[in-house]
Design a protein around this motif. Structure first.
Motif, mmCIF file in Angstrom:
data_model
loop_
_atom_site.group_PDB
_atom_site.id
_atom_site.type_symbol
_atom_site.label_atom_id
_atom_site.label_comp_id
_atom_site.label_asym_id
_atom_site.label_seq_id
_atom_site.Cartn_x
_atom_site.Cartn_y
_atom_site.Cartn_z
ATOM 1 N N VAL A 7 8.081 -3.685 3.988
ATOM 2 C CA VAL A 7 6.767 -4.108 4.079
ATOM 3 C C VAL A 7 6.114 -4.258 2.626
ATOM 4 N N ASN A 8 5.353 -5.143 2.444
ATOM 5 C CA ASN A 8 4.555 -5.155 1.287
ATOM 6 C C ASN A 8 3.120 -4.927 1.485
ATOM 7 N N VAL A 9 2.342 -3.988 1.106
ATOM 8 C CA VAL A 9 1.178 -3.471 1.509
ATOM 9 C C VAL A 9 0.029 -3.787 0.347
ATOM 10 N N ARG A 30 9.704 2.632 3.898
ATOM 11 C CA ARG A 30 9.477 1.257 4.765
ATOM 12 C C ARG A 30 9.022 0.487 3.344
ATOM 13 N N LEU A 31 8.470 0.786 2.414
ATOM 14 C CA LEU A 31 7.741 0.192 1.310
ATOM 15 C C LEU A 31 8.531 -0.787 0.627
ATOM 16 N N GLN A 32 8.222 -1.890 0.422
ATOM 17 C CA GLN A 32 8.926 -2.955 -0.412
ATOM 18 C C GLN A 32 7.907 -3.011 -1.840
ATOM 19 N N ASN A 67 1.283 -13.273 -2.143
ATOM 20 C CA ASN A 67 2.202 -12.104 -2.320
ATOM 21 C C ASN A 67 3.120 -11.550 -1.245
ATOM 22 N N ASN A 68 2.742 -12.486 -0.159
ATOM 23 C CA ASN A 68 3.524 -12.044 1.214
ATOM 24 C C ASN A 68 3.266 -10.702 1.547
ATOM 25 N N ILE A 69 2.072 -10.293 1.757
ATOM 26 C CA ILE A 69 1.428 -8.955 2.243
ATOM 27 C C ILE A 69 1.548 -8.968 3.676
ATOM 28 N N HIS A 70 2.048 -7.687 4.254
ATOM 29 C CA HIS A 70 2.318 -7.683 5.613
ATOM 30 C C HIS A 70 1.083 -6.790 6.215
ATOM 31 N N MET A 71 0.257 -5.991 5.429
ATOM 32 C CA MET A 71 -0.482 -5.044 6.064
ATOM 33 C C MET A 71 -1.629 -4.730 4.866
#
Ligand code: AMP
Ligand code: GLY
Length: 430
Positions: A7-9, A30-32, A67-71
């Motif tokens: 994911v992107n945070v 989990r971090l990208q 930025n295609n952030i997921h959370m």
């Protein structure tokens, strides 16, 4: 629903707390990608700082989309009280991007002390007896003060940057303070003032992560709020912290759980208040009985700098479980070690202070210690001070004494003009 494996945070905030969040987040399997808005001199080593204000929700939305952030993970209270959770929930383009933090209605637990006190009354949560007053009822306020014994506790209803609580030693001073507060001393935040019973005891902070149904209790911490050694002088954002708190033993925490945490979460649910975030409960231990002093709707600063280093389980997994309602099956793992942090501040803080002073010595200080930046930035390649609180030096060890010694050794290596810190952090607990 579940988030992708990587994911992107986007992390929101700029203090020592956010540096500690960032430090934990980058350890996640989990971090990208990590973005921090706006971040500080420490977070920029861990991700990309982006110059966007924490309450500029439109720009944060754009940042998330680009930025295609997921959370989105929110550090400070201001964006929460202003409704960042609600903005994302109600804006079509980002409505599926979870925000870790309560809704604006939930953030009222911190944003309005009057609301928080009434909430505790409704749900029979132990707290100091109180009444609240506005300009129109100031005479009733004077009367209520006269019915209490010294010292007197007065609190501005709204957010006042940690300065809204006054403990007056005499009735005279309390009357004067009530007049000043209702007269506009804290602006809108002081349009209502809470007057409450003074609680005698020792304080600690309890941190709870919740998805609105289940909860996990994070490590306890004690912070040191006053600027001077021996708890003298004006209140600050916090001058140091330790975790765990020795007196918050199993018996005490059982009371906290049954009398405070569970009724709080059940109360939020009963009132249909969405809350997927952290609850920071400021407690007074009054002869072994916990009483709530205040709620905050976020993690503490500098408490996060001792709480998060003790958490061994994956942070992105934790945030995901909070946001998606699967906290029940999350396994929180906590280190048995003791953590201590000591905050270095600018000369003059919590009053006026100079910014932009060059900082050196950080490279050698970091060896056995974690140095979280609280108020720094990099200008033309040079690290400089920007805040009242500049650094928090954190260490873990088997004893508090050993952890503290490492913090102080690290601080000795850091220099900037006017560096000040307390040498008695944790001493009252040794
Ligand atoms: P707060 O800004 O709500 O954290 O309050 C600042 C500090 O005031 C607390 O950390 C306590 O030390 C003190 N305080 C607040 N309420 C009370 C109370 N009812 N009795 C004694 N001390 C209090
Ligand atoms: N250290 C107290 C707070 O974060 O409010």
């Amino acid at each position: 629903m579940r988030l992708p494996a990587k994911v992107n945070v986007l992390l929101i905030g700029s203090g020592g707390r956010e540096h500690a969040f960032a430090w934990k987040i980058v350890q996640s399997k989990r971090l990208q990608k990590l973005l921090i808005a706006p971040g500080n001199g420490g977070t920029q080593e861990l991700g990309s700082n982006v110059e966007v204000r924490t309450t500029d929700f439109g720009s944060l939305e754009q940042l998330v989309l680009r930025n295609n952030i997921h959370m989105v993970v929110v550090g400070p209270e201001e964006p929460l009280c202003k409704g960042i959770y609600d903005y994302f929930r109600d804006t079509e383009s980002v409505q599926f991007i979870p925000v870790v933090g309560p809704s604006a209605a939930g953030a009222m637990l911190e944003g309005s002390k009057d609301f928080a006190k009434a909430f505790m009354d409704r749900h029979k949560i132990p707290t100091a007896a109180y009444r609240s007053f506005s300009r129109g009822t100031i005479d009733a306020g004077y009367e209520f003060l006269a019915s209490l014994k010294a010292p007197y506790v007065l609190k501005a209803d709204g957010l006042a940057g940690g300065k809204g609580v006054v403990i007056a030693a005499t009735l005279e001073e309390a009357r004067r303070e009530l007049g000043a507060m209702l007269g506009g001393k804290f602006g809108k935040a002081g349009e209502r003032v809470i007057v409450e019973q003074f609680l005698e005891g020792i304080e600690c902070s309890v941190f709870v992560a919740t998805d609105g149904e289940s909860y996990k209790i994070l490590p306890t911490a004690k912070d040191y709020k006053r600027i001077g050694e021996g708890d003298k002088g004006p209140n600050t954002g916090g001058m140091g912290a330790v975790s765990p708190v020795p007196f918050a033993d199993e018996a005490f925490m059982k009371k906290v759980r049954l009398r405070i945490i569970e009724p709080t979460i059940a109360g939020l649910k009963a009132e249909k208040i969405e809350y997927k975030g952290f609850i920071f409960i400021g407690l007074m231990n009054v002869g072994g009985e916990p009483q709530v002093i205040e709620y905050n709707v976020r993690m503490g600063d500098p408490e996060t700098e001792v709480v998060f280093p003790r958490i061994e389980s994956d942070m992105v997994d934790l945030f995901e479980a909070m946001a998606l309602g699967t906290l029940d099956s999350y396994r929180l793992e906590v280190s048995p070690q003791v953590a201590a942090t000591v905050v270095c501040v600018s000369e003059g803080y919590p009053g006026d202070y100079v910014k932009g002073l060059p900082v050196s010595g950080l490279e050698t200080a970091c060896g056995k210690c974690l140095v979280f930046h609280a108020g720094t930035t990099v200008i033309d390649g040079q690290l400089v001070t920007t805040g009242g609180r500049v650094f928090a030096a954190t260490s873990l060890d088997d004893t508090m004494d050993a952890a503290l010694r490492k913090c102080y050794a690290a601080i000795d290596k850091i220099s900037y003009q006017g560096k000040y810190f307390r040498r008695d952090i944790g001493k009252d607990l040794l």
